[in-house]
Design a protein around this motif. Structure first.
Motif, PDB file in Angstrom:
ATOM      1  N   TYR A  50       0.860  -1.222  -0.022  1.00  0.00           N
ATOM      2  CA  TYR A  50       0.008   0.042  -0.042  1.00  0.00           C
ATOM      3  C   TYR A  50       0.955   1.179  -0.110  1.00  0.00           C
ATOM      4  O   TYR A  50       2.112   1.335   0.738  1.00  0.00           O
ATOM      5  N   HIS A  51       0.435   2.253  -0.929  1.00  0.00           N
ATOM      6  CA  HIS A  51       1.202   3.759  -0.646  1.00  0.00           C
ATOM      7  C   HIS A  51       0.546   4.512   0.436  1.00  0.00           C
ATOM      8  O   HIS A  51      -0.383   3.813   1.287  1.00  0.00           O
ATOM      9  N   ASP A  52       1.186   5.342   1.003  1.00  0.00           N
ATOM     10  CA  ASP A  52       0.970   5.625   2.465  1.00  0.00           C
ATOM     11  C   ASP A  52      -0.407   6.310   2.638  1.00  0.00           C
ATOM     12  O   ASP A  52      -1.145   5.787   3.566  1.00  0.00           O
ATOM     13  N   ARG A  53      -1.000   6.817   1.661  1.00  0.00           N
ATOM     14  CA  ARG A  53      -2.478   7.283   1.745  1.00  0.00           C
ATOM     15  C   ARG A  53      -3.467   6.133   1.837  1.00  0.00           C
ATOM     16  O   ARG A  53      -4.357   6.274   2.838  1.00  0.00           O
ATOM     17  N   ALA A  54      -3.637   5.105   1.167  1.00  0.00           N
ATOM     18  CA  ALA A  54      -4.435   4.002   1.211  1.00  0.00           C
ATOM     19  C   ALA A  54      -3.889   3.120   2.642  1.00  0.00           C
ATOM     20  O   ALA A  54      -4.906   2.788   3.238  1.00  0.00           O
ATOM     21  N   PHE A  55      -2.753   3.264   2.982  1.00  0.00           N
ATOM     22  CA  PHE A  55      -2.443   2.692   4.255  1.00  0.00           C
ATOM     23  C   PHE A  55      -3.101   3.452   5.658  1.00  0.00           C
ATOM     24  O   PHE A  55      -3.540   2.822   6.511  1.00  0.00           O
ATOM     25  N   HIS A  56      -3.031   4.771   5.356  1.00  0.00           N
ATOM     26  CA  HIS A  56      -3.556   5.547   6.469  1.00  0.00           C
ATOM     27  C   HIS A  56      -5.027   5.259   6.363  1.00  0.00           C
ATOM     28  O   HIS A  56      -5.787   5.363   7.518  1.00  0.00           O
ATOM     29  N   GLN A  57      -5.709   5.199   5.283  1.00  0.00           N
ATOM     30  CA  GLN A  57      -7.282   4.879   5.294  1.00  0.00           C
ATOM     31  C   GLN A  57      -7.600   3.809   5.959  1.00  0.00           C
ATOM     32  O   GLN A  57      -8.663   3.669   6.736  1.00  0.00           O
ATOM     33  N   LEU A  58      -6.675   2.670   5.614  1.00  0.00           N
ATOM     34  CA  LEU A  58      -6.986   1.389   6.157  1.00  0.00           C
ATOM     35  C   LEU A  58      -6.623   1.631   7.697  1.00  0.00           C
ATOM     36  O   LEU A  58      -7.673   0.882   8.355  1.00  0.00           O
ATOM     37  N   LEU A  59      -5.987   2.202   8.344  1.00  0.00           N
ATOM     38  CA  LEU A  59      -5.869   2.614   9.793  1.00  0.00           C
ATOM     39  C   LEU A  59      -7.176   3.007  10.354  1.00  0.00           C
ATOM     40  O   LEU A  59      -7.619   2.832  11.306  1.00  0.00           O
ATOM     41  N   LEU A  60      -7.416   4.287   9.625  1.00  0.00           N
ATOM     42  CA  LEU A  60      -8.724   5.084  10.142  1.00  0.00           C
ATOM     43  C   LEU A  60     -10.038   4.134  10.074  1.00  0.00           C
ATOM     44  O   LEU A  60     -10.813   4.000  10.825  1.00  0.00           O
ATOM     45  N   ILE A  71      -2.264  -4.157  12.904  1.00  0.00           N
ATOM     46  CA  ILE A  71      -2.041  -3.951  11.424  1.00  0.00           C
ATOM     47  C   ILE A  71      -0.427  -4.170  11.506  1.00  0.00           C
ATOM     48  O   ILE A  71       0.428  -3.344  12.159  1.00  0.00           O
ATOM     49  N   GLU A  72      -0.179  -5.089  10.589  1.00  0.00           N
ATOM     50  CA  GLU A  72       1.240  -5.330  10.519  1.00  0.00           C
ATOM     51  C   GLU A  72       2.087  -3.949   9.687  1.00  0.00           C
ATOM     52  O   GLU A  72       1.371  -3.258   8.811  1.00  0.00           O
ATOM     53  N   GLY A  73       3.181  -3.591  10.019  1.00  0.00           N
ATOM     54  CA  GLY A  73       4.019  -2.584   9.440  1.00  0.00           C
ATOM     55  C   GLY A  73       3.474  -1.297   9.845  1.00  0.00           C
ATOM     56  O   GLY A  73       3.980  -0.203   9.155  1.00  0.00           O
ATOM     57  N   LEU A  74       2.707  -1.093  10.853  1.00  0.00           N
ATOM     58  CA  LEU A  74       2.055   0.420  11.320  1.00  0.00           C
ATOM     59  C   LEU A  74       3.347   1.028  11.949  1.00  0.00           C
ATOM     60  O   LEU A  74       3.480   2.185  11.528  1.00  0.00           O
ATOM     61  N   ALA A  75       4.105   0.488  12.539  1.00  0.00           N
ATOM     62  CA  ALA A  75       5.102   1.321  13.397  1.00  0.00           C
ATOM     63  C   ALA A  75       6.120   2.040  12.160  1.00  0.00           C
ATOM     64  O   ALA A  75       6.602   2.914  12.229  1.00  0.00           O
ATOM     65  N   GLN A  76       6.201   1.392  11.033  1.00  0.00           N
ATOM     66  CA  GLN A  76       7.180   1.502  10.136  1.00  0.00           C
ATOM     67  C   GLN A  76       6.521   2.677   9.253  1.00  0.00           C
ATOM     68  O   GLN A  76       7.360   3.477   8.502  1.00  0.00           O
ATOM     69  N   ARG A  77       5.276   3.108   9.393  1.00  0.00           N
ATOM     70  CA  ARG A  77       4.565   4.038   8.658  1.00  0.00           C
ATOM     71  C   ARG A  77       4.202   5.253   9.601  1.00  0.00           C
ATOM     72  O   ARG A  77       3.523   6.266   9.298  1.00  0.00           O
ATOM     73  N   HIS A  78       5.002   5.340  10.690  1.00  0.00           N
ATOM     74  CA  HIS A  78       4.638   6.559  11.755  1.00  0.00           C
ATOM     75  C   HIS A  78       5.156   7.744  10.784  1.00  0.00           C
ATOM     76  O   HIS A  78       6.468   7.702  10.166  1.00  0.00           O
ATOM     77  N   ILE A 127       0.701   6.686  16.615  1.00  0.00           N
ATOM     78  CA  ILE A 127       1.134   8.105  16.955  1.00  0.00           C
ATOM     79  C   ILE A 127       2.860   7.838  17.057  1.00  0.00           C
ATOM     80  O   ILE A 127       3.170   6.933  17.983  1.00  0.00           O
ATOM     81  N   ALA A 128       3.381   8.672  16.617  1.00  0.00           N
ATOM     82  CA  ALA A 128       4.945   8.774  16.903  1.00  0.00           C
ATOM     83  C   ALA A 128       4.907  10.151  17.694  1.00  0.00           C
ATOM     84  O   ALA A 128       4.999  11.086  17.202  1.00  0.00           O
ATOM     85  N   PHE A 129       5.074   9.684  19.011  1.00  0.00           N
ATOM     86  CA  PHE A 129       4.860  10.907  19.800  1.00  0.00           C
ATOM     87  C   PHE A 129       6.202  11.753  19.872  1.00  0.00           C
ATOM     88  O   PHE A 129       6.041  12.962  20.116  1.00  0.00           O
ATOM     89  N   GLU A 130       7.408  11.292  19.291  1.00  0.00           N
ATOM     90  CA  GLU A 130       8.481  12.166  19.242  1.00  0.00           C
ATOM     91  C   GLU A 130       8.435  12.894  18.069  1.00  0.00           C
ATOM     92  O   GLU A 130       8.970  13.949  18.156  1.00  0.00           O
TER      93      GLU A 130
END
Length: 255
Positions: free
Chosen positions: A162-172, A184-191, A221-224
């Motif tokens: 997935y490109h970032d936009r599609a991945f973000h939509q999947l998360l939401l 969701i696999e790979g979520l941390a890598q998309r922060h 969320i990437a809090f940093e």
């Protein structure tokens, strides 16, 4: 991550056969002699009559034969699901000289919700190169919780292709359906800063509607990478007890 790439229709799918070999072993270990004989006959029938119609017929018979008995060696799978996954692999392998992608779309279209879910769960093993990306994106538009969960949770396909936009939509959508976004696999890598903004907007929408905020939202969320204003907003919400106290554990000490 796969971007916009056009593949020739005749290019065969690259499948992860070792994964299906393990599923075959797991299923065989679960069958008694009678069901094992039936299963081998079903595979022979599909081999001699390799078509979507044959697969659909055998898939329905699998449910009557195997039911929902869980497979201890494969948590989250039952015997019917394993059998259906193996039928998919065999038919696609037999169609290696044809348009496998078109066949995969047809099988998804024809399947009931349980059959669609199995196809999506093994999509990464059926198509390691992501040629079926459009099929996955289409499947993600479903409002069926079972089908969407099969795509979104514990599935490496979105993370890899997935490109970032599609991945973000999947998360939401995962959050909106009340599913566990931590799976969701790979979520941390998309922060990213953009994903932070989307996650915080979702949080504010939930609070404005007086709905509880998912305990799993901090995983997105990437809090940093939060701005000082965003950190202060989260601390304020925690102090107001509008967010659970554990959110404070994610904030840097100087927030």
């Amino acid at each position: 991550m796969t971007m916009d790439v056009t593949f020739p229709a005749s290019l065969p799918l690259v499948m992860r056969h070792e994964a299906f070999a393990e599923r075959r072993r797991q299923l065989d270990d679960q069958l008694d002699d009678e069901n094992r004989r039936w299963w081998h006959a079903a595979l022979e029938q599909l081999a001699s009559q390799p078509s979507a119609n044959t697969l659909v017929l055998l898939s329905s018979q699998c449910k009557r034969r195997f039911g929902n008995a869980e497979v201890s060696a494969s948590p989250g799978w039952n015997r019917t699901q394993l059998a259906r996954a193996l039928l998919l692999e065999q038919l696609l392998e037999q169609q290696a000289g044809g348009d496998q992608l078109a066949l995969l779309r047809q099988l998804f279209l024809w399947g009931d919700d349980q059959e669609k879910s199995v196809l999506l769960r093994v999509l990464d093993d059926l198509d390691t190169e992501g040629r079926s990306l459009e099929l996955a994106l289409q499947a993600g538009r479903t409002n069926n919780r079972e089908v969407f969960a099969a795509l979104a949770l514990d599935n490496p396909f979105p993370a890899r292709h997935y490109h970032d936009r599609a991945f973000h939509q999947l998360l939401l959508k995962t959050l909106g359906m009340g599913l566990d976004s931590g799976r969701i696999e790979g979520l941390a890598q998309r922060h990213s800063v953009d994903l932070n903004q989307l996650a915080l907007e979702h949080m504010e929408e939930q609070l404005a509607a007086f709905r509880s905020v998912s305990d799993r939202l901090p995983h997105a969320i990437a809090f940093e990478l939060l701005s000082q204003a965003q950190r202060q907003r989260l601390r304020h919400l925690c102090q107001q007890r509008r967010l659970p106290p554990h959110w404070l554990q994610h904030l840097p000490p100087d927030a």
